[in-house]
Structure formats: C-alpha cells, structure tokens
Enzyme design. Structure first.
Site, PDB file in Angstrom:
ATOM      1  N   GLU A  46       9.382 -10.327  50.177  1.00 45.79           N
ATOM      2  CA  GLU A  46       9.892  -8.975  50.398  1.00 45.79           C
ATOM      3  C   GLU A  46      10.193  -8.725  51.876  1.00 45.79           C
ATOM      4  OE1 GLU A  46      10.983  -6.939  48.335  1.00 45.79           O
ATOM      5  OE2 GLU A  46      10.198  -7.755  46.451  1.00 45.79           O
ATOM      6  N   LEU A  89      16.818 -15.895  60.824  1.00 46.88           N
ATOM      7  CA  LEU A  89      16.671 -14.751  59.927  1.00 46.88           C
ATOM      8  C   LEU A  89      16.903 -13.424  60.648  1.00 46.88           C
ATOM      9  CD1 LEU A  89      13.576 -15.649  57.721  1.00 46.88           C
ATOM     10  CD2 LEU A  89      15.918 -15.304  56.949  1.00 46.88           C
ATOM     11  N   TYR A 129       8.064   0.959  50.279  1.00 47.06           N
ATOM     12  CA  TYR A 129       8.733   0.047  49.340  1.00 47.06           C
ATOM     13  C   TYR A 129       7.957  -1.261  49.191  1.00 47.06           C
ATOM     14  CZ  TYR A 129      11.517  -3.743  47.668  1.00 47.06           C
ATOM     15  OH  TYR A 129      11.898  -4.860  46.975  1.00 47.06           O
ATOM     16  N   ASP A 147      13.898   0.653  46.854  1.00 48.76           N
ATOM     17  CA  ASP A 147      14.744   0.082  47.907  1.00 48.76           C
ATOM     18  C   ASP A 147      16.173   0.582  47.705  1.00 48.76           C
ATOM     19  OD1 ASP A 147      15.689  -1.353  45.734  1.00 48.76           O
ATOM     20  OD2 ASP A 147      15.520  -3.314  46.701  1.00 48.76           O
ATOM     21  N   CYS A 209      30.226  -1.269  35.073  1.00 51.10           N
ATOM     22  CA  CYS A 209      29.622  -0.353  34.106  1.00 51.10           C
ATOM     23  C   CYS A 209      29.648  -0.907  32.678  1.00 51.10           C
ATOM     24  CB  CYS A 209      30.318   1.003  34.155  1.00 51.10           C
ATOM     25  SG  CYS A 209      30.129   1.841  35.763  1.00 51.10           S
TER      26      CYS A 209
END
Length: 362
Positions: A46, A89, A129, A147, A209
């Site tokens: 995470e 990163l 979160y 998030d 959708c």
C-alpha cells in the site's frame, strides 16, 4: 435502484456489495501481495502504491521483501540501503516513514502490528486509507479503505457532487461504506472497490459502464452524468525551477553529492548542479582552466508542486580531494549498487552509467 448517501445499508448490501463481490471473485487482479496478505505485506504494497502504478511496483515489492522480509529487518536496515531499494519509486519520504513506523512497531508493539484504528494511525506515514487497508485485508476488520479509486466509484454510484479531494468527501464516503461493508469479507470488498475503480470505473478515461457489475444501482449511469463525476477542484500551477546538471567524470568515476537530510529528495545522492540555465562559459567558471566541457541533453521532471527543467554539461576533470563525506566519486559498480540517485536525474544517470561502463571496458 438509485442509491444515495442516505439509503439504507440493506439496500446497498443487496444492490451493490453482493454484485461487486461476485464480480471480484471472477475478475480480481492477480497481485503478488494478495497471495500472502500479512499485515507487513499489505503495508509495504500500500505504501508503494500511494504514488506508483501497480505494474511498476511489482518488481520493487518483490525485491524489497526478498531483502527485508520482516518488520524487524526493515527497522534495522541501513538508511542508505533503504534508499537504494526505493530508487526509482520517488517520494522517498514514504520509505523514511516506513522505517520510523517499523521501529515504533518493534519498540512499542512488540514487533506486531496493532489492531486498532487509532493505534494504526499513530504510526508514521500511515493515514486513514492505509490503516483501513491493513485492518480490513490483513485482520478482516470491517473498516473502510477510501482511496482515489473508491472515491470515484462511490461518487458516481451515489451521485456525490462535492469535491472528492476535500476531507469532508472522504469522511462522508467512508461513513457510507462503513454502514454496508460486509463483515464476513471486508478486505475482499475494499479490494473489489479498488479493482473496479482501476479497471472499469477508470481514472482519466471514460468508464466502461457496460462491464460494470453495479451498473443497475449507479446513479450517474442512470442520469447520464458519469463523465461529470467525480468533482475535482482545479490543481494549483506548479512552480518552475531551472537547473544546470553537471556530470563530472574523473579517473575515479562520476562526482556525486548528498542532498540535505530534510526537504525534497532528502538524503539522496545527486549529480552536482547550478541554479538557473547556465551557459558553457558560466559552467566553465566553476572548473580549472582548460577543463573539457560538452553540452548534454535537456531533461524535465515533475514533482507534485515543482517542475524541474534541466540542462546538462559533461566535464572531464582530474580527481581532487573532496570537501566532506557528502561528496563522493562513484565508479560504475558503486553507482549501480550503492548510491540511490532519484529518477529526476534518470537521463543523466543513464548517460553516466554508459560512460563509466565504456571507460571501464565492460
């Protein structure tokens, strides 16, 4: 059914949670951290994913865990080695906070992750979160994990028209989810929302959708306004900074300088630079007479609030004593394996690596 923030939890569970989990059972992304969702594994993934897309994060995650398999190993790691593992990163404050949190876990919680929301929030670098993700995925506690993907999905489904970047939006969406998150599968539910937002109710692209498992209960689809949600306030313009980057090569390698311990890219190694866009004569004034200079490619790097616009020069010089430990000559091997140079300098890092390799004959 048009679900809203005021709808009953039972309606959300029937029309939204059930179809979403059935879809997740068939379409969940295969991710390395999901195969063994321990608190440490969930946490590492995470934190990496906060500012990094999934595919680039995978090899970093696997390499990080191979070298630092436990929270105790992370707590005891050398900071320079941590920065090298994180190289590329970006947002290096993430890994600094990870080590501080690991040390607190070892010192105050006996090496075990806490299981309460307030205690989890007390750890450096862990916000609401991340705390929700760890508690729901690793400990199966019914805690929301809100998030950007989740905000986008729920703002469309519930026709939420407030700015999703506001603290109030996260609070209200989180309160909605807390009313209907399945107690028997909270981690799967949170990850299903994340996957739906990443692959179907997509960022920076039209939502798919027709493929959405909860389309029958989506208010935005019903009203034809999915493209207008979520609402986002305009971002502030980034500050532009011009820099002139210097690749200084000698028989000992390339010259590096360690950045200050606080602030942007704290503690990382960089190529020396001058402020502004310098001319060859301006750069030459910083070197002994007769130093060979050649211009290099321009580069650009965007941070969250600053944009660096860089020009470069290559200088070939004789090695000289360095003024402090914050300056180093790095040969090709050391540049590859020891010194963490941020991706802001990737154009010049590649060039320096190639030049050193050529001069070292390998």
């Amino acid at each position: 059914m048009n679900l809203s923030l005021q709808s009953e939890a039972a309606a959300w569970q029937t029309a939204f949670a059930g179809p979403l989990l059935r879809w997740y059972d068939q379409n969940a992304r295969v991710l390395p951290w999901r195969s063994s969702p321990t608190p440490y594994h969930v946490w590492v993934s995470e934190i990496m994913l906060q500012q990094t897309r999934v595919e680039p994060a995978k090899p970093y995650y696997e390499r990080f865990l191979q070298e630092l398999p436990t929270v105790q190993a992370l707590a005891a790691a050398e900071p320079d080695r941590l920065r090298k593992l994180w190289e590329g990163l970006g947002y290096y404050s993430r890994v600094r906070n990870m080590q501080r949190a690991a040390q607190k876990i070892c010192e105050e919680f006996g090496g075990e992750f806490p299981r309460s929301f307030p205690q989890m929030l007390s750890l450096p670098g862990i916000g609401e979160y991340t705390a929700g993700a760890i508690l729901s995925i690793a400990f199966s506690l019914p805690v929301p994990a809100v998030d950007g993907n989740v905000l986008r999905v729920l703002s469309r489904a519930a026709l939420y028209r407030e700015d999703i970047a506001s603290p109030q939006a996260k609070k209200e969406i989180g309160a909605l989810i807390a009313r209907f998150i399945p107690e028997d599968r909270p981690g799967d539910f949170n990850q299903a929302l994340m996957d739906l937002g990443a692959t179907v109710c997509r960022p920076n692209a039209a939502p798919l959708c027709g493929e959405c498992p909860v389309r029958e209960s989506c208010g935005a689809l019903r009203e034809g306004c999915a493209g207008d949600l979520p609402v986002k306030a305009p971002k502030k313009a980034r500050r532009i900074e011009e820099r002139t980057v210097l690749l200084v090569l000698s028989e000992k390698g390339v010259l590096l300088h360690r950045r200050p311990p606080e602030g942007l890219l704290a503690g990382l190694w960089e190529f020396p630079s001058l402020s502004g866009r310098q001319s060859a004569s301006g750069v030459g004034a910083h070197f002994p007479p007769g130093t060979r200079l050649s211009s290099l490619a321009s580069a650009r790097h965007v941070f969250s609030h600053i944009e660096w616009q860089m020009t470069g020069f290559l200088a070939r010089a004789r090695s000289a004593p360095l003024p402090s430990e914050d300056w180093r000559w790095a040969d090709g091997r050391a540049l590859r394996e020891e010194y963490a140079v941020p991706s802001a300098f990737k154009v010049y890092l590649r060039l320096a690596s190639a030049l050193l390799q050529a001069e070292e004959g390998g």
